[in-house]
Design a protein around this motif. Structure first.
Motif, PDB file in Angstrom:
ATOM      1  N   GLY A 499       0.812  -1.344  -0.050  1.00 12.85           N
ATOM      2  CA  GLY A 499      -0.020  -0.125   0.067  1.00 12.85           C
ATOM      3  C   GLY A 499       0.978   1.385   0.026  1.00 12.85           C
ATOM      4  N   ASN A 500       2.206   0.927  -0.144  1.00 15.01           N
ATOM      5  CA  ASN A 500       2.873   2.256  -0.405  1.00 15.01           C
ATOM      6  C   ASN A 500       2.911   2.963  -1.588  1.00 15.01           C
ATOM      7  N   PHE A 501       2.742   4.424  -1.452  1.00 14.25           N
ATOM      8  CA  PHE A 501       2.763   4.903  -2.825  1.00 14.25           C
ATOM      9  C   PHE A 501       3.972   4.979  -3.454  1.00 14.25           C
ATOM     10  N   ILE A 502       3.878   4.625  -4.664  1.00 13.67           N
ATOM     11  CA  ILE A 502       5.048   4.767  -5.712  1.00 13.67           C
ATOM     12  C   ILE A 502       5.355   5.807  -6.584  1.00 13.67           C
ATOM     13  N   CYS A 503       4.212   6.192  -7.467  1.00 15.26           N
ATOM     14  CA  CYS A 503       4.427   7.433  -8.161  1.00 15.26           C
ATOM     15  C   CYS A 503       2.893   7.343  -8.890  1.00 15.26           C
ATOM     16  N   PRO A 504       2.696   8.582  -9.500  1.00 21.85           N
ATOM     17  CA  PRO A 504       1.401   8.694  -9.904  1.00 21.85           C
ATOM     18  C   PRO A 504       1.218   8.298 -11.272  1.00 21.85           C
ATOM     19  N   LEU A 505       0.107   7.505 -12.006  1.00 21.36           N
ATOM     20  CA  LEU A 505      -0.065   7.023 -12.984  1.00 21.36           C
ATOM     21  C   LEU A 505      -0.779   7.906 -14.017  1.00 21.36           C
ATOM     22  N   HIS A 506      -0.214   8.434 -15.157  1.00 18.81           N
ATOM     23  CA  HIS A 506      -0.777   9.294 -16.048  1.00 18.81           C
ATOM     24  C   HIS A 506      -1.302   8.575 -17.010  1.00 18.81           C
ATOM     25  N   PHE A 507      -2.740   8.659 -16.958  1.00 20.98           N
ATOM     26  CA  PHE A 507      -3.620   7.817 -18.086  1.00 20.98           C
ATOM     27  C   PHE A 507      -4.499   8.770 -18.827  1.00 20.98           C
ATOM     28  N   THR A 508      -4.844   8.375 -20.076  1.00 19.09           N
ATOM     29  CA  THR A 508      -5.871   9.062 -20.956  1.00 19.09           C
ATOM     30  C   THR A 508      -6.447   7.926 -21.609  1.00 19.09           C
ATOM     31  N   LEU A 509      -7.806   8.379 -22.195  1.00 21.62           N
ATOM     32  CA  LEU A 509      -8.631   7.306 -22.849  1.00 21.62           C
ATOM     33  C   LEU A 509      -8.088   7.460 -24.202  1.00 21.62           C
ATOM     34  N   MET A 510      -8.613   6.581 -24.968  1.00 22.60           N
ATOM     35  CA  MET A 510      -8.338   6.547 -26.514  1.00 22.60           C
ATOM     36  C   MET A 510      -9.543   5.739 -27.152  1.00 22.60           C
ATOM     37  N   ASP A 511      -9.613   5.840 -28.551  1.00 22.18           N
ATOM     38  CA  ASP A 511     -10.306   5.214 -29.469  1.00 22.18           C
ATOM     39  C   ASP A 511      -9.607   3.856 -29.902  1.00 22.18           C
ATOM     40  N   LYS A 512      -9.990   3.257 -30.829  1.00 25.13           N
ATOM     41  CA  LYS A 512      -9.179   2.010 -31.389  1.00 25.13           C
ATOM     42  C   LYS A 512      -8.321   2.370 -32.143  1.00 25.13           C
ATOM     43  N   GLU A 513      -8.174   3.501 -33.050  1.00 29.21           N
ATOM     44  CA  GLU A 513      -7.308   3.788 -34.141  1.00 29.21           C
ATOM     45  C   GLU A 513      -6.029   4.741 -33.503  1.00 29.21           C
ATOM     46  N   MET A 514      -6.330   5.247 -32.447  1.00 29.51           N
ATOM     47  CA  MET A 514      -5.353   6.125 -31.922  1.00 29.51           C
ATOM     48  C   MET A 514      -3.848   5.876 -32.015  1.00 29.51           C
ATOM     49  N   PRO A 515      -3.623   4.479 -31.335  1.00 26.64           N
ATOM     50  CA  PRO A 515      -2.090   4.299 -31.330  1.00 26.64           C
ATOM     51  C   PRO A 515      -1.358   4.232 -32.979  1.00 26.64           C
ATOM     52  N   VAL A 517      -2.612   5.818 -35.669  1.00 29.37           N
ATOM     53  CA  VAL A 517      -2.548   6.877 -36.376  1.00 29.37           C
ATOM     54  C   VAL A 517      -1.492   7.819 -35.715  1.00 29.37           C
ATOM     55  N   THR A 518      -1.318   7.853 -34.497  1.00 23.99           N
ATOM     56  CA  THR A 518      -0.308   8.754 -33.900  1.00 23.99           C
ATOM     57  C   THR A 518       1.151   8.004 -34.285  1.00 23.99           C
ATOM     58  N   GLY A 519       1.216   6.684 -34.455  1.00 24.75           N
ATOM     59  CA  GLY A 519       2.603   6.329 -34.594  1.00 24.75           C
ATOM     60  C   GLY A 519       3.312   6.002 -33.404  1.00 24.75           C
ATOM     61  N   MET A 520       2.201   5.213 -32.338  1.00 24.46           N
ATOM     62  CA  MET A 520       3.012   4.595 -31.315  1.00 24.46           C
ATOM     63  C   MET A 520       3.677   3.317 -31.727  1.00 24.46           C
ATOM     64  N   THR A 521       4.597   2.954 -30.705  1.00 26.15           N
ATOM     65  CA  THR A 521       5.511   1.884 -31.143  1.00 26.15           C
ATOM     66  C   THR A 521       5.197   0.741 -30.378  1.00 26.15           C
ATOM     67  N   LEU A 522       4.488  -0.316 -30.984  1.00 28.29           N
ATOM     68  CA  LEU A 522       4.217  -1.625 -29.892  1.00 28.29           C
ATOM     69  C   LEU A 522       5.473  -2.372 -29.485  1.00 28.29           C
ATOM     70  N   LEU A 523       5.491  -2.686 -28.170  1.00 31.30           N
ATOM     71  CA  LEU A 523       6.811  -3.315 -27.796  1.00 31.30           C
ATOM     72  C   LEU A 523       6.480  -4.794 -27.622  1.00 31.30           C
ATOM     73  N   GLU A 524       5.281  -5.153 -27.122  1.00 25.47           N
ATOM     74  CA  GLU A 524       4.880  -6.427 -26.650  1.00 25.47           C
ATOM     75  C   GLU A 524       3.097  -6.691 -26.667  1.00 25.47           C
ATOM     76  N   GLY A 525       2.700  -7.742 -26.708  1.00 23.86           N
ATOM     77  CA  GLY A 525       1.444  -7.986 -26.937  1.00 23.86           C
ATOM     78  C   GLY A 525       0.772  -7.372 -28.040  1.00 23.86           C
ATOM     79  N   HIS A 526      -0.643  -6.637 -28.052  1.00 25.87           N
ATOM     80  CA  HIS A 526      -1.434  -6.413 -29.231  1.00 25.87           C
ATOM     81  C   HIS A 526      -2.128  -4.891 -28.686  1.00 25.87           C
TER      82      HIS A 526
END
Length: 773
Positions: A499-515, A517-526
């Protein structure tokens, strides 16, 4: 008056390089005064408030296993103002809430207003800060639809017309009515603003914060006495613990304290570092300018010694000679002030853009001592040093040639100038490379050709916008996200198994095409395919110590914050996105599939700038009720790194000025040396020396000074550059080889100047120099 007459004759005839001295003094004086004024301006942040010692701001930081974080967070929690006022009634006179977290787009008559800064505040703002309210009553700030405007902005928008009752549109979401006018806020404030909006508007947009949520509030207290700062700090931690649990697990505690508002800006390490470097720059160019003046004066001693002897034969003593040179320096300083004033008047806009401050703010009645003190110091050093040297010339010099070249003086002065030139040149190398690196480093997606815009207000207003934009011929693709990818995302606390605080997680929502279209790089998974699935950044996996088992894990966050019923499931790992830029360490990031998106990422076809204009024109005509305007991610990166760009430009200008000053000094030195040694050179040529031998002899003579000086300057630049680079996370200093290469280029420049200046006498017929013997 005779001394003034003789001085004017000397200057008008150009004895002693009058033009070169004037240029040197003008450049050194202008840049020195500007940099020193900027330092004083920044040191006086928020001192314009009445009794600034009693106006304090709440801050907090995390202490992990007894080790506090280096920097404080001045964004705290909404209830702190009321709760701590209740806890310390004997210390606190008043308290207020402020927030500049949201900078909405403001419209007047459907026209977007540029260069307007907004601050949200409650009804106690004027009472707490002491800021003068010219029209209106503070209680009107309690209504969401009300606004207060600064006197300067009111005059800019409405001229002589009374602004009370006028309306402005906030993001085309709601209108506000101007109910008051307040005194202007200077630019040297951590909370600059032209428009005050009600805190109710922040609550409407982001919800009313509580202890532990939405730390986007600046909490100000007006204490009864300055001594109460220490008293309140000694008791504030226990007071806060009465209202909220400050422990984030067993090992992490949130520590609270207050600091006078005028000290907040200087408490940032980056601000202190910047001020020190600005001081070094200002001192360097000013000192080099003065030394160059002294060098030019000493270099002409062999030519002006007979004139001094004549004056002494006519009854002048040492004081008269000294005063003559003081008159000369004084006239040149006055001329340089006039030239500097004209230069600033002609380049006012460029100078203000370079410094990020208006000249009217830099030079006020309270800061006039800066230019006056600089001018006085310039006059004393530049006038007294050469004046005393000339005053010691014996009267017998009228009968014979003066041979004392004061080589040790000239070499020492030239040595220091070479150090200053190479030092600032090394800083320039660092700043140019760093800005290039910041603008071209990978941010986790392909930002080139990608534009972004956000629809504010009810998310239903975004319906149909993506489909309409997608049909435009200049649009390659479009995808939605919860916010801009280069922005502060929503955050949720990440904790370990205890239960010790580590750091804040920065998260945002997205639609299915966003990764894609923006050109993100997938390292693992799908990529996520269903609502509630997510991809996370590499740093998130490393921080949570998931190793190779990230796929299928659930993100340990409150699902309601992501508008979900269950915790998101990780389906992939992507390259980290630098959403907070490169001034902060890499954040833990997550991108969660959800259809509640209001930000559109548009991949534009070339030419990007022309198509961006077409896109904004289309949106404005098709959706006139939306405050939707697109900008490119490259422009966002430029804005994020604007301070680096401004500092780089400052160093550029300073480097150009100091190189010009030093080269003029070098030319004067070489000119004097070749004249003083003309017979020696002639005899060498009679004995068989070639022009190349003469040029080599003079070049080696200069290099004996320059090599050591440039090495010292470059070493100093490398050290100071390392200090400056500490403000950038994950950045490395350039290899020393680059500084060595720059040092070699500077030495080549010095030799080139020597060769060009000495070329004539090296190729001259030796008879011309020795015919008088």
């Amino acid at each position: 008056m005779r001394q003034l007459y003789y001085t004017l004759q000397t200057l008008l005839r150009g004895h002693g390089g009058t033009l070169e001295k004037l240029i040197s003094l003008t450049l050194g004086l202008v840049m020195g005064v500007l940099l020193f004024a900027q330092i004083v301006y920044e040191l006086s942040f928020d001192r314009f408030y009445p009794n600034p010692e009693t106006l304090v701001m709440l801050r907090m930081r995390e202490v992990r296993q007894g080790v506090p974080e280096r920097e404080y967070n001045y964004g705290t929690y909404r209830p702190a103002a009321a709760d701590l006022s209740e806890a310390f009634p004997e210390l606190i006179k008043s308290a207020c809430l402020t927030s500049n977290f949201w900078q909405p787009t403001i419209y007047k008559d459907d026209k977007k207003l540029e260069n307007i800064q907004t601050l949200f505040a409650d009804t106690a703002y004027f009472q707490t800060t002491g800021l003068q309210l010219l029209q209106g009553t503070p209680k009107d700030l309690g209504v969401q639809g009300n606004a207060f405007i600064s006197q300067r902005k009111a005059r800019e928008l409405y001229g002589d017309e009374n602004p009370i009752g006028k309306e402005l549109s906030i993001e085309k979401l709601f209108n506000v009515t101007i109910r008051g006018v307040y005194a202007d806020i200077p630019g040297n404030s951590i909370m600059p603003h032209d428009l005050l909006l009600s805190m109710a508007a922040i609550d409407w947009s982001f919800g009313a914060g509580t202890w532990g949520t939405n730390n986007l509030y600046g909490v100000l207290f007006r204490l009864k006495q300055a001594a109460d700062v220490a008293t309140m700090n000694s008791r504030i931690q226990k007071a806060v613990e009465q209202y909220t649990d400050t422990h984030l697990g067993d090992d992490v505690v949130t520590e609270y304290s207050i600091l006078p508002l005028y000290k907040v800006y200087r408490s940032f390490p980056d601000s202190t570092r910047r001020l020190v470097i600005l001081g070094v720059l200002g001192f360097s160019i000013f000192f080099v300018s003065v030394l160059n003046y002294v060098l030019r004066a000493v270099a002409t001693m062999s030519r002006r010694a007979k004139m001094v002897g004549v004056h002494k034969c006519c009854g002048a003593d040492g004081w008269h000679i000294l005063s003559m040179f003081l008159w000369e320096t004084g006239l040149l300083v006055v001329a340089s002030i006039l030239c500097g004033g004209i230069l600033l008047w002609l380049l006012r806009e460029q100078v203000e853009e370079l410094l990020g401050s208006s000249l009217s703010d830099l030079f006020t009645g309270q800061t006039l001592y800066i230019p006056l003190g600089t001018v006085l110091l310039l006059f004393i050093v530049a006038g007294v040093v050469p004046g005393r040297i000339y005053a010691r010339i014996p009267v017998t010099q009228v009968f014979r040639r003066y041979t004392d070249g004061k080589r040790s003086w000239k070499r020492g002065l030239l040595f220091v100038q070479f150090i200053g030139m190479s030092f600032i040149g090394g800083l320039l190398l660092t700043t140019v490379w760093q800005y290039h690196d910041l603008m071209n480093r990978n941010v986790g997606f392909r930002s080139e050709g990608l534009a972004v815009g956000t629809v504010t207000g009810n998310i239903k207003r975004a319906n149909g916008v993506a489909d309409a934009i997608r049909r435009e011929p200049y649009v390659e693709a479009i995808a939605g996200s919860g916010t801009s990818l280069l922005a502060h995302y929503s955050t949720n606390r990440l904790t370990d198994s205890q239960g010790n605080f580590i750091c804040p997680l920065h998260f945002t929502l997205m639609d299915k095409e966003m990764p894609q279209v923006t050109g993100m790089t997938l390292l693992e998974g799908h990529w996520p395919q269903h609502r509630g699935e997510a991809v996370v950044g590499r740093t998130t996996v490393e921080t949570l110590k998931w190793g190779d088992t990230a796929i299928g894990r659930k993100l340990p966050i409150d699902p309601s914050w992501a508008r979900l019923e269950e915790q998101p499931v990780v389906t992939g790992v992507v390259e980290d996105v630098r959403n907070m830029g490169f001034f902060e360490s890499q954040t833990c990031t997550a991108f969660i599939l959800n259809d509640r998106v209001r930000t559109f990422n548009v991949r534009l076809k070339n030419p990007v700038e022309d198509n961006l204009k077409k896109l904004n024109d289309f949106v404005k005509s098709t959706y006139p009720d939306l405050a939707l305007e697109f900008t490119t991610y490259q422009e966002i990166r430029q804005e994020q790194n604007a301070s680096v760009s401004a500092f780089r430009n400052t160093v550029w200008v300073t480097t150009g000025c100091i190189i010009l000053i030093v080269l003029m000094g070098l030319i004067g030195y070489v000119s004097d040396e070749t004249q003083r040694r003309s017979k020696e050179i002639a005899i060498r040529k009679v004995n068989g020396a070639e022009a190349g031998n003469i040029l080599g002899m003079l070049s080696i003579d200069i290099l004996k000074i320059a090599v050591v000086a440039v090495a010292v300057g470059m070493a100093s630049a490398w050290y100071v550059s390392g200090q400056w680079m500490q403000q950038f996370a994950d950045s490395q200093l350039l290899s020393p080889l680059w500084y060595a290469l720059l040092a070699l280029l500077l030495l080549m420049l010095i030799v080139t100047v020597v060769v060009c200046k000495a070329w004539r006498i090296a190729n001259e017929n030796p008879v011309v120099s020795i015919k008088s013997e």
